[in-house]
Scaffold this motif. Structure first.
Motif, mmCIF file in Angstrom:
data_model
loop_
_atom_site.group_PDB
_atom_site.id
_atom_site.type_symbol
_atom_site.label_atom_id
_atom_site.label_comp_id
_atom_site.label_asym_id
_atom_site.label_seq_id
_atom_site.Cartn_x
_atom_site.Cartn_y
_atom_site.Cartn_z
ATOM 1 N N ASP A 390 0.850 -1.183 0.000
ATOM 2 C CA ASP A 390 0.000 0.000 0.000
ATOM 3 C C ASP A 390 0.890 1.238 0.000
ATOM 4 O OD1 ASP A 390 -1.898 1.925 0.236
ATOM 5 O OD2 ASP A 390 -2.681 1.260 2.162
ATOM 6 N N SER A 392 0.071 4.246 0.231
ATOM 7 C CA SER A 392 -0.400 5.331 1.096
ATOM 8 C C SER A 392 0.087 5.204 2.531
ATOM 9 C CB SER A 392 -1.935 5.384 1.089
ATOM 10 O OG SER A 392 -2.474 4.226 1.705
ATOM 11 N N ASP A 393 0.554 4.002 2.926
ATOM 12 C CA ASP A 393 0.958 3.817 4.324
ATOM 13 C C ASP A 393 2.103 2.819 4.424
ATOM 14 O OD1 ASP A 393 1.192 3.749 7.032
ATOM 15 O OD2 ASP A 393 -0.853 3.107 7.443
ATOM 16 N N ARG A 396 2.579 0.617 7.799
ATOM 17 C CA ARG A 396 1.759 -0.578 8.003
ATOM 18 C C ARG A 396 2.392 -1.780 7.310
ATOM 19 N NH1 ARG A 396 -3.394 -0.166 9.761
ATOM 20 N NH2 ARG A 396 -3.336 2.060 9.318
ATOM 21 N N ALA A 397 2.817 -1.575 6.062
ATOM 22 C CA ALA A 397 3.460 -2.667 5.328
ATOM 23 C C ALA A 397 4.776 -3.060 5.976
ATOM 24 C CB ALA A 397 3.677 -2.246 3.877
ATOM 25 N N ILE A 423 -7.095 -2.756 -7.895
ATOM 26 C CA ILE A 423 -6.092 -2.046 -7.075
ATOM 27 C C ILE A 423 -4.766 -2.030 -7.825
ATOM 28 C CG2 ILE A 423 -4.788 -2.081 -4.908
ATOM 29 C CD1 ILE A 423 -7.195 -3.437 -3.619
ATOM 30 N N TYR A 425 -0.828 -1.804 -7.771
ATOM 31 C CA TYR A 425 0.320 -2.031 -6.891
ATOM 32 C C TYR A 425 1.565 -1.461 -7.571
ATOM 33 C CZ TYR A 425 -2.765 -5.279 -4.417
ATOM 34 O OH TYR A 425 -3.805 -5.839 -3.718
ATOM 35 N N ALA A 430 4.968 -2.280 -2.885
ATOM 36 C CA ALA A 430 4.283 -3.577 -2.934
ATOM 37 C C ALA A 430 5.327 -4.673 -3.079
ATOM 38 C CB ALA A 430 3.291 -3.616 -4.081
ATOM 39 N N ASN A 471 -4.945 -4.379 7.679
ATOM 40 C CA ASN A 471 -5.770 -3.573 6.765
ATOM 41 C C ASN A 471 -4.991 -3.189 5.506
ATOM 42 O OD1 ASN A 471 -8.193 -2.371 6.010
ATOM 43 N ND2 ASN A 471 -7.601 -0.380 6.822
ATOM 44 N N LEU A 472 -4.268 -4.162 4.949
ATOM 45 C CA LEU A 472 -3.482 -3.931 3.741
ATOM 46 C C LEU A 472 -4.100 -4.651 2.551
ATOM 47 C CD1 LEU A 472 0.166 -4.302 5.053
ATOM 48 C CD2 LEU A 472 -0.760 -2.303 3.889
ATOM 49 N N PRO A 473 -4.137 -4.019 1.385
ATOM 50 C CA PRO A 473 -4.601 -4.711 0.184
ATOM 51 C C PRO A 473 -3.681 -5.875 -0.157
ATOM 52 C CG PRO A 473 -4.443 -2.328 -0.175
ATOM 53 C CD PRO A 473 -3.770 -2.620 1.122
#
Length: 641
Positions: A390, A392-393, A396-397, A423, A425, A430, A471-473
């Motif tokens: 992701d 945007s964040d 988190r990743a 989505i 990537y 990613a 909450n990651l794609p």
């Protein structure tokens, strides 16, 4: 008066030991007398008192100094600074060549061809601190292996025993203090006695009241991270996990409920567990002890000590001993004493080694074939690979990738942009996890969404899809997978790359609330006493590099509103003084926010915004330092707290 004091002190002298080493290890004459017994170091026999963690560490260090068969390693520290230990016990010649022996074993596992690697058995004790019979038994096991003659010496010639004497030192210390501090000179077996009823939160959990037996997968705590590092350094053939259960129970060992075996665990694992169980049964039969298996507990959730090994080429075995809690306890089966519980744990620790020795060829063959078989399955899986990330964040990743890599999973950077399931990537934000690798089964277990089960009753968790937890794609690539998507392998989680540069014309600094570590960044500012505001309405602010959008929740740090004094309140004279020497401190904190928290900190040129509310708007709310209220104590679950 003096006579009275003397008489009282005579009555208060601790009673003579009711247990002897021969009660645990009958053939005590067949041990090397130069190796110190536990009582020589503790000052009491194992089972007389609950061992404190410092006493446990002292004995293991003394043993390692006295015996060439013992290598002791400090693998980390707990939250309270207690040492995490791992003892390797083998023949003196093996210990002198331990690292080469370990590498030989790993090579056998990697190549999948039996060579001359050693059998490795890991014995782990008391992940729940108030299930203390395991840690107390660990000293007897270590002594037996370090000092035993004859069959013990022969067994150690091509076997390495790893002992983790206290998986949860902070909880063990808390419980030992309680049990010892409330014990009477005349032991009381009444379950209502204070000795048997710890105060909240009790010693089950670690310093932060966390159940470490649920942390083998998520690796939240230092105890778990140290243990997983050592697990993958050694890849034991068998791993034991010693627990206690309710006092009115008997003794349990795996296999668990057959219908609740995790589908990613090979059936051969259960077969070997059942073969090992026969040795436990014989040992308990000889002692006239009651026991059971294939009930109550299951092998489903891979985040526990007895199940994580099952998806990593090992045989994980759970032991549950009815607990005496203190020194002794009245139960439906009669009086249960602490030495009895310690003796049972030692009994199955020894039967584990007996079984491992008898089944060594089968255990080595199982592990040697486990990884190759898993990779073959992964190579045929139509899902091909997972993509995750992701832009945007990145924080988190970063956290998720750090966990995944610690489990020995191979992760690669994404080499070029791809759209999957609507989505997009991007490279740099990613990553690719191929299923064609030896950790295929573990990957599938923490990436899949499983909704059907053979048995819908569980002892514990049934699902734990890690990307969803963060909450990651993510998506399976399937037919979209191409080798050209796979970039360089990751050796560690990517560094966070925030941005900040102090600007002489800035009147404020700001960062958005969307980053994973934004709460940590806010806390840095509040802890340092800076005045901080939150935007409750969106705005577009002017910066030296152009306009930037600040959404709701963005954090604003106006330079003219910083406090000289931590005691100053908004609106007071002290709060309105120019920041002068606080600017250097603020610049340092904002630099840490960019570097450590991966956030972009904007220099705001003017309080008048091109669009949206201005920075002095009533919708900009001053944030008071956080003072959380926690409901704790009797009636509240410590785990919930």
């Amino acid at each position: 008066m003096r006579v009275l004091v003397l008489v009282l002190s005579m009555f208060l002298v601790a009673p003579a030991s009711a247990v002897e080493l021969a009660d645990y290890l009958p053939d005590v004459a067949n041990y090397d007398p130069s190796v110190p017994r536990p009582a020589d170091v503790l000052g009491f026999e194992v089972g007389d008192w609950h061992v404190r963690h410092d006493q446990l560490v002292n004995y293991m260090q003394t043993l390692a100094n006295a015996s060439p068969r013992v290598h002791l390693e400090v693998t980390g520290q707990t939250h309270e600074g207690r040492k995490l230990l791992l003892l390797a016990i083998s023949s003196a010649s093996n210990i002198a060549n331990l690292d080469a022996l370990r590498m030989r074993h790993l090579n056998e596992s990697d190549v999948g061809v039996l060579a001359d690697g050693p059998l490795v058995v890991w014995q782990g004790f008391s992940v729940h601190g108030n299930e203390a019979s395991g840690s107390n038994a660990s000293m007897l096991l270590a002594y037996h292996l370090a000092a035993g003659r004859g069959e013990v010496e022969k067994f150690l010639e091509d076997t390495v025993i790893l002992i983790d004497p206290s998986v949860n030192p902070d909880g063990l210390g808390r419980f030992a203090q309680w049990a010892n501090g409330h014990r009477s000179r005349t032991p009381i077996a009444d379950p209502n006695n204070r000795e048997h009823n710890e105060v909240w939160p009790n010693g089950r959990t670690n310093h932060y009241w966390f159940d470490l037996n649920r942390d083998w997968l998520l690796l939240t705590h230092p105890e778990s991270r140290a243990r997983i590092t050592q697990f993958h350094r050694w890849r034991p053939h068998v791993l034991t996990d010693f627990h206690e259960m309710g006092s009115n129970s008997t003794y349990y060992f795996q296999p668990g409920v057959p219908e609740r075996r995790n589908p990613w665990t090979p059936l051969r694992n259960e077969e070997l567990t059942r073969e090992i169980a026969r040795y436990h049964a014989r040992a308990m039969d000889r002692a006239g002890r009651l026991y059971y298996s294939e009930e109550t507990f299951d092998d489903f959730y891979y985040g526990k000590g007895s199940t994580y090994p099952d998806v990593n080429g090992s045989i994980g075995i759970l032991f549950e001993q009815a607990s005496s809690r203190g020194n002794r306890m009245n139960t439906v089966h009669g009086e249960l004493t602490f030495p009895m519980t310690v003796g049972n744990q030692l009994r199955t620790a020894l039967s584990t080694m007996e079984a491992a020795d008898a089944l060594r060829d089968a255990l080595r063959a199982f592990q040697a074939g486990f990884w190759a078989e898993a990779q073959r399955e992964g190579a045929k899986d139509p899902g091909r690979a997972y993509i995750i990330g992701d832009a945007s964040d990145p924080g988190r990743a970063n956290c998720l990738l750090d966990i995944i890599l610690r489990h020995g999973v191979e992760v690669n950077a994404l080499a070029r942009k791809i759209e999957v399931g609507g989505i997009t990537y991007e490279p740099g934000a990613a990553w690719i996890i191929s299923l064609d690798q030896r950790q295929y089964r573990l990957i599938r277990s923490f990436m899949e969404f499983r909704t059907t089960f053979e048995d819908e009753t569980f002892y514990d968790v049934s699902a734990w899809t890690l990307p969803a937890a963060f909450n990651l794609p993510f998506a399976e690539l399937g037919k979209a997978f191409e080798k050209g998507l796979v970039g360089a392998p990751l050796t560690s989680a990517p560094q966070l790359e925030g941005k900040f540069a102090a600007h002489p014309d800035a009147m404020a600094y700001a960062f958005e609330w969307t980053g994973y570590f934004a709460p940590r960044a806010l806390q840095r500012l509040l802890a340092a006493g800076f005045g901080v505001y939150v935007a409750t309405e969106p705005a577009t602010a002017a910066t030296p590099d152009g306009a930037v959008s600040l959404g709701r929740g963005s954090i604003i740090i106006p330079l003219g509103m910083q406090m000289r004094s931590l005691a100053a309140s908004p609106g007071t004279a002290a709060a309105m003084l120019p920041p002068d020497n606080r600017l250097a401190e603020l610049t340092e904190v904002l630099g840490k926010i960019a570097a450590d928290d991966g956030l972009t900190v904007h220099a705001i040129a003017s309080g008048m915004t091109p669009e949206g509310v201005d920075l002095g708007s009533p919708t900009m709310r001053r944030i008071a330092p956080v003072r959380p209220l926690m409901v704790v104590g009797s009636g509240v679950s410590a785990s919930d707290a």
